[in-house]
Motif scaffolding. Structure first.
Motif, short mmCIF file in Angstrom:
data_model
loop_
_atom_site.label_atom_id
_atom_site.label_comp_id
_atom_site.label_asym_id
_atom_site.label_seq_id
_atom_site.Cartn_x
_atom_site.Cartn_y
_atom_site.Cartn_z
N LEU A 1 0.83 -1.21 0.00
CA LEU A 1 0.00 0.00 0.00
C LEU A 1 0.86 1.25 0.00
CD1 LEU A 1 -2.82 -1.03 2.50
CD2 LEU A 1 -2.99 -0.80 0.02
N LEU A 2 1.97 1.22 0.73
CA LEU A 2 2.86 2.38 0.77
C LEU A 2 3.47 2.62 -0.61
CD1 LEU A 2 4.23 4.56 2.50
CD2 LEU A 2 6.04 2.90 2.94
N PHE A 3 3.92 1.56 -1.26
CA PHE A 3 4.48 1.71 -2.61
C PHE A 3 3.42 2.25 -3.56
CE2 PHE A 3 8.24 -0.46 -1.36
CZ PHE A 3 9.17 -0.21 -2.34
N SER A 4 2.21 1.71 -3.50
CA SER A 4 1.15 2.17 -4.40
C SER A 4 0.82 3.63 -4.14
CB SER A 4 -0.11 1.33 -4.20
OG SER A 4 0.10 0.03 -4.65
N TYR A 5 0.80 4.04 -2.88
CA TYR A 5 0.48 5.43 -2.55
C TYR A 5 1.56 6.37 -3.08
CZ TYR A 5 -0.47 9.64 0.05
OH TYR A 5 -0.73 10.94 0.38
N VAL A 6 2.82 6.02 -2.87
CA VAL A 6 3.90 6.89 -3.33
C VAL A 6 3.90 6.97 -4.86
CG1 VAL A 6 6.42 7.11 -3.47
CG2 VAL A 6 5.34 6.59 -1.30
N GLU A 7 3.70 5.83 -5.54
CA GLU A 7 3.73 5.83 -7.00
C GLU A 7 2.61 6.66 -7.60
OE1 GLU A 7 5.57 1.38 -7.71
OE2 GLU A 7 3.44 1.72 -7.90
N SER A 8 1.45 6.65 -6.98
CA SER A 8 0.31 7.32 -7.61
C SER A 8 0.01 8.69 -7.04
CB SER A 8 -0.94 6.44 -7.49
OG SER A 8 -1.25 6.24 -6.14
N SER A 9 0.55 9.04 -5.89
CA SER A 9 0.15 10.29 -5.25
C SER A 9 1.23 11.36 -5.25
CB SER A 9 -0.30 10.04 -3.81
OG SER A 9 -1.42 9.20 -3.81
N VAL A 10 2.49 11.00 -5.34
CA VAL A 10 3.55 12.00 -5.31
C VAL A 10 3.59 12.72 -6.64
CG1 VAL A 10 6.05 12.34 -5.15
CG2 VAL A 10 4.91 10.78 -3.60
N ARG A 11 3.47 14.03 -6.59
CA ARG A 11 3.50 14.86 -7.79
C ARG A 11 4.74 15.74 -7.74
NH1 ARG A 11 0.50 11.61 -9.54
NH2 ARG A 11 -1.74 11.72 -9.46
N LEU A 12 5.32 15.97 -8.90
CA LEU A 12 6.50 16.82 -8.97
C LEU A 12 6.11 18.27 -8.75
CD1 LEU A 12 8.38 15.27 -11.99
CD2 LEU A 12 8.80 14.93 -9.58
N ALA B 1 11.71 7.42 -9.20
CA ALA B 1 12.45 6.42 -9.98
C ALA B 1 12.72 5.17 -9.14
CB ALA B 1 13.76 7.01 -10.50
N LEU B 2 13.08 5.38 -7.87
CA LEU B 2 13.35 4.23 -7.01
C LEU B 2 12.08 3.42 -6.73
CD1 LEU B 2 15.90 5.63 -4.41
CD2 LEU B 2 16.29 3.86 -6.12
N THR B 3 10.98 4.10 -6.40
CA THR B 3 9.76 3.34 -6.07
C THR B 3 9.22 2.61 -7.29
OG1 THR B 3 8.43 5.34 -6.36
CG2 THR B 3 9.05 4.76 -4.12
N HIS B 4 9.17 3.27 -8.43
CA HIS B 4 8.68 2.60 -9.64
C HIS B 4 9.63 1.48 -10.06
CE1 HIS B 4 5.23 5.13 -10.77
NE2 HIS B 4 5.90 6.11 -10.22
N GLY B 5 10.93 1.77 -10.03
CA GLY B 5 11.91 0.77 -10.45
C GLY B 5 11.93 -0.44 -9.53
N ILE B 6 11.93 -0.20 -8.22
CA ILE B 6 11.94 -1.31 -7.26
C ILE B 6 10.66 -2.12 -7.38
CG2 ILE B 6 11.83 -1.85 -4.79
CD1 ILE B 6 13.86 0.40 -4.35
N ASP B 7 9.54 -1.45 -7.54
CA ASP B 7 8.27 -2.17 -7.64
C ASP B 7 8.23 -3.05 -8.88
OD1 ASP B 7 5.74 -3.03 -7.04
OD2 ASP B 7 4.75 -1.13 -7.39
N VAL C 1 2.39 -4.76 -16.18
CA VAL C 1 0.93 -4.79 -16.10
C VAL C 1 0.47 -4.95 -14.66
CG1 VAL C 1 -1.10 -6.15 -16.73
CG2 VAL C 1 0.56 -5.54 -18.46
N LEU C 2 1.07 -5.87 -13.91
CA LEU C 2 0.65 -6.09 -12.52
C LEU C 2 1.08 -4.96 -11.59
CD1 LEU C 2 1.18 -9.92 -12.01
CD2 LEU C 2 -0.96 -8.65 -12.18
N THR C 3 2.00 -4.13 -12.03
CA THR C 3 2.39 -2.97 -11.22
C THR C 3 1.40 -1.82 -11.40
OG1 THR C 3 4.71 -3.59 -11.32
CG2 THR C 3 4.22 -1.30 -10.79
N TYR C 4 0.93 -1.58 -12.62
CA TYR C 4 0.15 -0.37 -12.87
C TYR C 4 -1.34 -0.61 -13.12
CZ TYR C 4 4.66 1.85 -13.18
OH TYR C 4 5.90 2.31 -12.89
N LEU C 5 -1.71 -1.70 -13.77
CA LEU C 5 -3.12 -1.91 -14.12
C LEU C 5 -4.05 -1.98 -12.91
CD1 LEU C 5 -5.23 -2.37 -16.34
CD2 LEU C 5 -4.76 -4.81 -16.14
N PRO C 6 -3.71 -2.73 -11.84
CA PRO C 6 -4.64 -2.78 -10.70
C PRO C 6 -4.90 -1.42 -10.08
CG PRO C 6 -3.02 -4.53 -10.52
CD PRO C 6 -2.59 -3.66 -11.65
N GLU C 7 -3.86 -0.63 -9.94
CA GLU C 7 -4.04 0.70 -9.35
C GLU C 7 -4.91 1.58 -10.24
OE1 GLU C 7 -0.13 2.13 -8.61
OE2 GLU C 7 0.29 0.54 -7.17
#
Length: 190
Positions: free
Chosen positions: A103-114, A131-137, A172-178
């Motif tokens: 949930l923390l990874f999903s929140y950071v990936e979708s909510s942090v705006r530049l 880059a780290l959160t998307h890449g690690i995920d 697909v499993l990283t981005y489609l569900p969110e």
């Protein structure tokens, strides 16, 4: 000699025409027109519910492979550092207890705006974080999908059908569900 006299009729006067003001006077306040919202087609709630119902199991599947990939990544790091201990893969209830990490990874990936106005240091830090959160995920999901344990299940065999399919499945499993969950929620709440 005869003197002419003026006629006794009305005497001509100066013109009474008024000058136009330099600035035109303001018009009285006119309220904005009332705009009716467009008629809804009625697809919002059912489609939103279906998107959430498809998104939640896909998110759980992606989270499972991500957790497996995190363990594989930690064990790879331990092998690189020549540490004797290895972390066992979480099973059973441990998978549910580790959901807040996903949930923390999903929140950071979708909510942090530049923030372009925060200065170059803040912009660089946010870019590195994203880059780290998307890449690690994506990488941990790929490790979980391509591991031998994942290939023993039916879903794992389908996801490892071709040489390129674990890569595609990881993205697909990283981005489609969110996307499905967020889109379904917005349709339900509009």
């Amino acid at each position: 000699m005869a003197v002419r006299s003026k006629s006794l009729g009305p005497t001509p006067q100066r013109s009474t025409r008024q000058r136009k003001p330099a600035v035109p006077p303001r018009r009285p306040f006119a309220p904005y027109p009332i705009v009716e919202p467009p008629a809804r087609s009625g697809i919002g709630a059912p489609a939103g519910l279906m998107m959430i119902l498809f998104g939640l199991p896909l998110w759980a599947l992606g989270a499972k492979y991500t957790l497996d990939g995190v363990v594989i990544g930690i064990n790879m790091l331990a092998a690189f550092l020549e540490l004797p201990a290895r972390v066992p893969a979480p099973t059973g209830w441990w998978n549910l207890l580790l959901i807040p990490i996903g949930l923390l990874f999903s929140y950071v990936e979708s909510s942090v705006r530049l923030n372009l106005f925060g200065g170059p240091a803040q912009l660089l830090a946010l870019l590195i974080l994203l880059a780290l959160t998307h890449g690690i995920d994506i990488y941990t999901t790929y490790l979980g999908i391509s591991s031998l344990a994942a290939q023993s299940t039916g879903i794992g065999q389908v996801l490892n059908l071709f040489w390129w399919s674990p890569y595609v499945a990881a993205v697909v499993l990283t981005y489609l569900p969110e996307l499905l969950i967020r889109g379904g929620w917005s349709l339900l709440t509009e």
